[in-house]
Design a protein around this motif. Structure first.
Motif, PDB file in Angstrom:
ATOM      1  N   ARG A 114       1.859   6.624   9.245  1.00 31.32           N
ATOM      2  CA  ARG A 114       1.795   7.898   8.530  1.00 31.32           C
ATOM      3  C   ARG A 114       3.134   8.614   8.458  1.00 31.32           C
ATOM      4  NH1 ARG A 114      -3.337   9.940   7.540  1.00 31.32           N
ATOM      5  NH2 ARG A 114      -2.432  12.014   7.353  1.00 31.32           N
ATOM      6  N   ASP A 150       5.682   5.875  -3.328  1.00 27.10           N
ATOM      7  CA  ASP A 150       4.462   6.312  -4.010  1.00 27.10           C
ATOM      8  C   ASP A 150       3.217   5.626  -3.443  1.00 27.10           C
ATOM      9  OD1 ASP A 150       4.131   3.797  -5.167  1.00 27.10           O
ATOM     10  OD2 ASP A 150       4.750   4.399  -7.170  1.00 27.10           O
ATOM     11  N   ASN A 151       2.068   5.963  -4.037  1.00 29.46           N
ATOM     12  CA  ASN A 151       0.794   5.502  -3.517  1.00 29.46           C
ATOM     13  C   ASN A 151       0.514   4.029  -3.805  1.00 29.46           C
ATOM     14  OD1 ASN A 151       0.539   5.991  -6.297  1.00 29.46           O
ATOM     15  ND2 ASN A 151      -1.662   6.337  -6.151  1.00 29.46           N
ATOM     16  N   SER A 152       1.322   3.389  -4.658  1.00 31.26           N
ATOM     17  CA  SER A 152       1.118   1.970  -4.962  1.00 31.26           C
ATOM     18  C   SER A 152       1.894   1.064  -4.013  1.00 31.26           C
ATOM     19  CB  SER A 152       1.554   1.670  -6.402  1.00 31.26           C
ATOM     20  OG  SER A 152       2.968   1.695  -6.519  1.00 31.26           O
ATOM     21  N   LEU A 173       4.608  10.329  -2.577  1.00 24.09           N
ATOM     22  CA  LEU A 173       4.118  10.791  -1.281  1.00 24.09           C
ATOM     23  C   LEU A 173       5.222  11.182  -0.306  1.00 24.09           C
ATOM     24  CD1 LEU A 173       1.381   8.051  -0.682  1.00 24.09           C
ATOM     25  CD2 LEU A 173       1.065  10.323  -1.668  1.00 24.09           C
ATOM     26  N   ASN A 220       4.047   6.302   2.939  1.00 19.31           N
ATOM     27  CA  ASN A 220       3.926   7.652   3.491  1.00 19.31           C
ATOM     28  C   ASN A 220       5.242   8.232   3.968  1.00 19.31           C
ATOM     29  OD1 ASN A 220       1.062   7.757   3.229  1.00 19.31           O
ATOM     30  ND2 ASN A 220       0.868   6.479   5.047  1.00 19.31           N
ATOM     31  N   GLY A 276       4.210   6.312 -10.295  1.00 14.57           N
ATOM     32  CA  GLY A 276       3.237   6.426  -9.214  1.00 14.57           C
ATOM     33  C   GLY A 276       3.100   7.835  -8.689  1.00 14.57           C
ATOM     34  N   ARG A 277       2.035   8.088  -7.929  1.00 10.76           N
ATOM     35  CA  ARG A 277       1.839   9.382  -7.275  1.00 10.76           C
ATOM     36  C   ARG A 277       2.720   9.419  -6.038  1.00 10.76           C
ATOM     37  NH1 ARG A 277      -1.773  11.492  -3.453  1.00 10.76           N
ATOM     38  NH2 ARG A 277      -2.899   9.514  -3.330  1.00 10.76           N
ATOM     39  N   ALA A 318       0.858  -1.184   0.000  1.00  9.00           N
ATOM     40  CA  ALA A 318       0.000   0.000   0.000  1.00  9.00           C
ATOM     41  C   ALA A 318       0.893   1.233   0.000  1.00  9.00           C
ATOM     42  CB  ALA A 318      -0.936  -0.012   1.215  1.00  9.00           C
ATOM     43  N   ALA A 319       0.270   2.404  -0.027  1.00  6.98           N
ATOM     44  CA  ALA A 319       0.991   3.658  -0.196  1.00  6.98           C
ATOM     45  C   ALA A 319       2.117   3.835   0.825  1.00  6.98           C
ATOM     46  CB  ALA A 319       0.017   4.830  -0.093  1.00  6.98           C
ATOM     47  N   SER A 332       4.308   2.603   5.768  1.00  4.82           N
ATOM     48  CA  SER A 332       3.266   2.463   4.756  1.00  4.82           C
ATOM     49  C   SER A 332       1.869   2.320   5.343  1.00  4.82           C
ATOM     50  CB  SER A 332       3.584   1.234   3.891  1.00  4.82           C
ATOM     51  OG  SER A 332       2.510   0.886   3.047  1.00  4.82           O
ATOM     52  N   TRP A 333       0.897   2.529   4.459  1.00  4.86           N
ATOM     53  CA  TRP A 333      -0.502   2.267   4.783  1.00  4.86           C
ATOM     54  C   TRP A 333      -0.751   0.778   5.007  1.00  4.86           C
ATOM     55  CZ3 TRP A 333      -4.537   5.394   5.948  1.00  4.86           C
ATOM     56  CH2 TRP A 333      -4.394   6.761   5.706  1.00  4.86           C
TER      57      TRP A 333
END
Length: 461
Positions: free
Chosen positions: A163, A383-385, A368, A121, A365-366, A118-119, A136-137
């Motif tokens: 976070r 990233d968010n992936s 973060l 952070n 990826g986006r 997951a993303a 990570s998330w």
């Protein structure tokens, strides 16, 4: 579903869902070649093309259409691939949650291993630069070897997303802020849980940081800034602000805390008194993050609207404003002369003094999170992936790396981040460039004009 231009712009490669890549002449629209794959990228010299085909990555010679390399190892579909700037490596990402680096001399993977699911952070280097820490998330903290990119350890204990993360200056501890409203501390070498900080209740925590001397941990959530003693877990103070706080950072001398807020301002807090001593106004939108340069003379902040501002710490004024780049976070290089920033799918490096773009790297990826290596021209970002990227800044040579002298019973000492040598210095060396006496390490250092007292020493010695 994807397209890429030839380096000189004369050709364009396109792919579609029929597992086919086509090479077209831009001026005439004529189809030149077809290859197998659903993702393509050109080599820097324009002689080759790389394609992702199901679970396989292939490299083709364009003119002859000859298959040069078949790279196998992904266990699910390849979602992206590309060449390194010198053409010697191929990077690929897959739905199997792995990022793989391949050396084209022997078709062997330089790195293959799980990223987060997951993303990401948080991403940062250890103080000695040997490890990368990510949060990570997916509720985990992971430790990676920065040279081989191998996964060294997975730390579990959070029951919800991680976070933010921080590493103590001596590299002994990790602090992490969780979505489940906790701030925790872990042993760096073992991943063993040390404590959950008292008083960490309320809303989810957005950020955390260690003080330069390693004695304190600060974290922010909602309208609260909270400070703890690292060794006793004691709650030193819990301060309320009149707007949401998004990030926190200690000044290099440990006397100030910088926070960013929903009210479009930055706040400078005095650590000793716990009071806001200064507000910085210049953003026209909520401020997502803020941080200090290694020497403490400058600060950088990023607004929700993508605006980046570099501030003069001493004179409370903006030195540089960059707009329209879609920036979401940023960080100073270890010499303080460069600023790296991330946007949706882009990593940029610019001059702190002029704002001129030094390097740029598009990523799939986006993004973060990001951080600089302590002395090498490397940047880690997540990233968010769940992917973690390690990028080298080509053609960049750092100036002297900023270090802070420690005041102990033995006098003043500095530690070289590259060779980890602990060296005695004099009071008159503060604020000056320092040449290492070791022939095996050519790292240039700049000693900050202030000192800190490391956590291992009491005020009375």
């Amino acid at each position: 579903i994807a397209c890429a231009f030839f380096p000189d712009g004369s050709l364009v490669a396109t792919t579609h869902r029929e597992n086919c890549a086509c090479l077209w002449e831009v001026n005439t629209g004529r189809l030149r070649h077809t290859f197998t794959g659903t993702w393509t990228a050109f080599s820097p010299d324009g002689n080759c093309i790389v394609s992702g085909d199901d679970k396989t990555v292939r490299v083709w010679e364009i003119e002859s259409e000859r298959l040069l390399h078949t790279l196998e190892g992904h266990t699910d579909f390849v979602t992206a691939c590309g060449f390194s700037p010198d053409g010697s490596l191929v990077a690929s990402a897959g739905k199997d949650s792995t990022i793989r680096l391949w050396h084209l001399k022997d078709d062997q993977p330089v790195h293959s291993g799980p990223s987060h699911t997951a993303a990401v952070n948080a991403s940062l280097f250890s103080p000695d630069g040997r490890c990368i820490l990510t949060g990570s998330w997916d509720k985990t903290i992971r430790l990676w070897d920065s040279a081989s990119c191998e996964l060294l350890r997975t730390i579990e204990g959070h029951i919800d997303a991680v976070r933010a993360c921080a590493i103590s200056p001596d590299g002994d501890f990790i602090a992490s802020a969780g979505e489940e409203k906790t701030v925790r501390m872990w042993e760096f070498t073992t991943g063993k849980a040390v404590r959950e900080f008292s008083g960490a209740v309320g809303d989810r925590w957005h950020a955390c940081a260690f003080s330069p001397d390693g004695r304190l941990v600060v974290a922010v959530h909602a309208r609260v800034l909270q400070l703890w003693d690292v060794f006793t877990g004691e709650d030193i103070y819990r301060l309320k602000y009149d707007s949401w706080l998004h990030s926190c950072a200690f000044s290099p001398d440990g006397k100030r805390i910088l926070t960013a807020s929903l009210d479009n301002t930055l706040q400078l807090w005095d650590v000793a008194s716990g009071k806001v001593i200064r507000k910085l106004k210049g953003h026209s939108s909520p401020v997502n993050m803020a941080g200090f340069s290694p020497d403490g003379r400058s600060m950088v902040s990023v607004g929700k609207d993508g605006t980046l501002i570099v501030w003069d710490t001493g004179h409370n004024k903006a030195l540089l404003t960059l707009r329209g780049r879609g920036i979401s976070s940023s960080a100073f290089s270890p010499d303080g002369l460069l600023i790296a920033s991330i946007g949706a799918f882009n990593l940029q490096v610019c001059s702190r003094l002029t704002g001129d773009l030094v390097a740029e790297l598009p990523l799939p990826g986006r993004l973060l999170s990001l951080a600089f290596h302590p002395w090498k021209p490397l940047i880690v970002c997540g990233d968010n992936s769940g992917a973690v990227y390690l990028a080298k800044i080509q053609g960049v040579t750092y100036g002297p790396i900023a270090v802070t002298a420690e005041k102990t019973t033995e006098g003043l000492h500095i530690r070289c981040p590259a060779c980890q040598s602990r060296l005695p210095v004099r009071k008159e060396d503060l604020g000056k460039e320092f040449a290492l006496p070791h022939p095996d390490c050519d790292t240039r250092l700049m000693i900050n004009p202030f000192t800190i007292q490391p956590a291992g020493y009491s005020k009375g010695g």
